[in-house]
Design an enzyme around this catalytic site. Structure first.
Site, PDB file in Angstrom:
ATOM      1  N   HIS A  54      -4.973  -6.524  -9.056  1.00 28.73           N
ATOM      2  CA  HIS A  54      -4.850  -5.044  -8.699  1.00 28.73           C
ATOM      3  C   HIS A  54      -3.905  -4.519  -9.653  1.00 28.73           C
ATOM      4  CE1 HIS A  54      -5.195  -5.560  -3.940  1.00 28.73           C
ATOM      5  NE2 HIS A  54      -6.533  -6.055  -4.853  1.00 28.73           N
ATOM      6  N   GLU A  56      -1.253  -2.722  -9.523  1.00 26.74           N
ATOM      7  CA  GLU A  56       0.074  -2.800  -9.311  1.00 26.74           C
ATOM      8  C   GLU A  56       0.768  -4.361  -9.983  1.00 26.74           C
ATOM      9  OE1 GLU A  56      -2.220  -1.725  -7.182  1.00 26.74           O
ATOM     10  OE2 GLU A  56      -1.179  -0.903  -5.329  1.00 26.74           O
ATOM     11  N   CYS A  84      -1.290  -2.170  -1.294  1.00 28.56           N
ATOM     12  CA  CYS A  84      -1.782  -2.936  -0.332  1.00 28.56           C
ATOM     13  C   CYS A  84      -0.539  -3.979   0.192  1.00 28.56           C
ATOM     14  CB  CYS A  84      -2.984  -3.675  -0.588  1.00 28.56           C
ATOM     15  SG  CYS A  84      -2.877  -5.192  -1.883  1.00 28.56           S
ATOM     16  N   CYS A  87       0.616  -6.426  -2.772  1.00 32.78           N
ATOM     17  CA  CYS A  87       1.066  -5.371  -4.035  1.00 32.78           C
ATOM     18  C   CYS A  87       2.681  -5.340  -3.400  1.00 32.78           C
ATOM     19  CB  CYS A  87       0.563  -4.509  -4.545  1.00 32.78           C
ATOM     20  SG  CYS A  87      -1.130  -4.913  -5.462  1.00 32.78           S
TER      21      CYS A  87
END
Length: 151
Positions: A54, A56, A84, A87
């Site tokens: 992701h 992040e 999420c 993260c």
């Protein structure tokens, strides 16, 4: 926060780059205590065949590698979509000072939605959280991406 400057437009640029690569358009940047962008990334889950890639996670990895340390105390994270749960825990572990995110994520968010990770005792560090900065631009980018995939 006198002298506040949003770096969300840079995160949105990273999200646009992700979309151009066929990734879900989420982008992030890490900003130093002095206000300088030290790392930027977009989603790379498809390119890397890695469900943890992701934006992040990628930007935290890049910033830590650049600085040669495992924590980003005093640094701020700008991301175009509510992180999420995975993260959110990485943000806590990295000791991010402030989290700024654009669009809320009712389906998969972990900050204001769902498990609300920063309210759990397992989150050893809780950053200051600011939401809604650049939300409309991020929502439009996400909406256009998914419409193009369905069409």
């Amino acid at each position: 926060m006198s002298g506040f400057t949003s770096h969300m437009r840079h995160a949105l640029d990273e999200a646009r780059g992700a979309a151009e690569r066929g990734e879900v358009p989420v982008g992030a940047v890490i900003v130093s205590p002095e206000g300088k962008i030290i790392a930027g990334a977009g989603n790379q889950t498809r390119a890397m065949n890695d469900p943890t890639a992701h934006a992040e996670m990628q930007v935290i990895r890049a910033a830590c590698a650049r600085l040669g340390r495992e924590r980003l105390t005093g640094h701020d994270l700008y991301v175009t979509l509510e992180p999420c749960p995975m993260c959110a825990m990485a943000i806590s572990a990295a000791r991010i000072r402030r989290l700024y995110f654009a669009a809320a994520d009712p389906k998969s968010g972990g900050i204001l939605q769902g498990p609300r990770i920063f309210t759990h005792p397992q989150a050893h560090h809780v950053p200051e959280v600011y939401d809604g900065i650049g939300a409309q631009d991020s929502e439009e980018l996400l909406r256009a991406f998914f419409v193009s995939r369905r069409g």
